[in-house]
Design an enzyme around this catalytic site. Structure first.
Site, PDB file in Angstrom:
ATOM      1  N   GLU A  60       0.792  -1.029  -0.168  1.00  8.45           N
ATOM      2  CA  GLU A  60       0.132  -0.158   0.131  1.00  8.45           C
ATOM      3  C   GLU A  60       0.929   1.228  -0.002  1.00  8.45           C
ATOM      4  O   GLU A  60       1.816   1.369   0.920  1.00  8.45           O
ATOM      5  CB  GLU A  60      -0.959  -0.149   1.281  1.00  8.45           C
ATOM      6  CG  GLU A  60      -1.872   1.024   1.272  1.00  8.45           C
ATOM      7  CD  GLU A  60      -2.756   0.758   2.639  1.00  8.45           C
ATOM      8  OE1 GLU A  60      -3.164   1.919   3.248  1.00  8.45           O
ATOM      9  OE2 GLU A  60      -3.088  -0.217   2.908  1.00  8.45           O
ATOM     10  N   ASP A  71      -5.121   9.810   9.161  1.00 11.69           N
ATOM     11  CA  ASP A  71      -3.527   9.434   9.612  1.00 11.69           C
ATOM     12  C   ASP A  71      -3.135  10.067  10.933  1.00 11.69           C
ATOM     13  O   ASP A  71      -3.701  11.261  11.216  1.00 11.69           O
ATOM     14  CB  ASP A  71      -2.701   9.964   8.663  1.00 11.69           C
ATOM     15  CG  ASP A  71      -2.761   9.226   7.116  1.00 11.69           C
ATOM     16  OD1 ASP A  71      -3.193   8.125   7.309  1.00 11.69           O
ATOM     17  OD2 ASP A  71      -2.635   9.868   6.234  1.00 11.69           O
TER      18      ASP A  71
END
Length: 272
Positions: A60, A71
């Site tokens: 990824e 995030d």
């Protein structure tokens, strides 16, 4: 355990093909996340190779965005470093084309850069570069029709996230429209390595009833945790923040990444 590297002139491997291959061997998958261009585009080549050599089955590859809402601080900082080093969409696709890995590559980014570039154009160029799947965590499944249409046109999987708070009705929509794998968030909040696997992971795995592979991520950092997630019924384990932290620390990066990937993959294999 190491996966052979080769050029991708003959096309990218589909995510479904990788899972079919692993299923025949009764193996779970290790999906490794890193940020493209952190600390540089050149360094990313060795970083990805180290993860694949350590046993990563799918990579990824994050594309940085200035406001990454899903995030945690580790990956946010990686995105800032990548942006400061000059990573942009064209450089990202150039990097992907040059990786030459046999494993499927998944792009993770946010909707803003995709929209600004042009949704159809982005997906077309991603496919041409060798991307097999796309994760865009900030686009709801209800608003992803154009993106899904482009992904179907160019042969990319569109991968959606499912959290413990996701309703059963929304899970059904995600299972109808998603492909490749379903990304199960193992805890609430943003990404980041954590101490143990939460009880909600098992409950979430049982709620997502599908033949599409189920991948669990957000907070996994050890072989023991990876084994627990595999034993709980996951088809794949996604690991990111701990890899990104090794990259940030900077000493003996590729050797440490390969060793940790090997530990994680061993944990997954040992859970069979």
């Amino acid at each position: 355990m190491a996966t052979e590297l080769r050029a991708t002139e003959h096309g990218r491997q589909k995510i479904s093909e990788k899972f079919d291959e692993l299923k025949q061997k009764k193996e779970g998958a290790l999906i490794g996340y890193v940020m493209a261009g952190d600390p540089s585009a050149e360094a990313t080549f060795g970083i990805v190779k180290a993860l694949v050599n350590g046993g990563a089955d799918i990579i990824e590859l994050g594309f940085p965005f200035s406001d990454p809402v899903a995030d945690g601080p580790t990956i946010q900082a990686a995105g800032q470093r990548a942006l400061a080093a000059g990573m942009d969409i064209e450089h990202y696709f150039e990097l992907v084309r040059g990786l030459g890995v046999e494993v499927p590559l998944v792009c993770m980014t946010y909707y803003n850069p995709v929209f600004r570039y042009g949704v159809d154009k982005f997906v077309e160029h991603a496919a041409d570069a060798g991307i097999s799947g796309l994760i865009i965590p900030d686009i709801p499944v209800e608003e992803a029709a154009d993106l899904k249409s482009s992904c179907e046109k160019y042969g990319l999987d569109l991968i959606f996230l499912v959290a413990p708070t996701t309703t059963d009705a929304r899970i059904r929509k995600i299972l109808e429209r998603g492909s490749g794998f379903i990304y199960l968030v193992s805890r609430l909040g943003v990404t980041g390595a954590r101490a143990d696997v939460s009880g909600s992971t098992k409950e979430l795995l049982s709620r997502v009833k599908t033949d599409i592979p189920k991948a669990v991520g957000f907070g996994i950092s050890t072989g023991k945790q990876a084994a627990e997630v595999r034993k709980a019924g996951a088809d794949a384990v996604i690991v990111g923040s701990v890899f990104v932290r090794i990259i940030e620390e900077g000493n003996g990066v590729n050797e440490k990444l390969e060793a940790l990937a090997r530990e994680l993959k061993s944990g997954i294999l040992g859970a069979n």
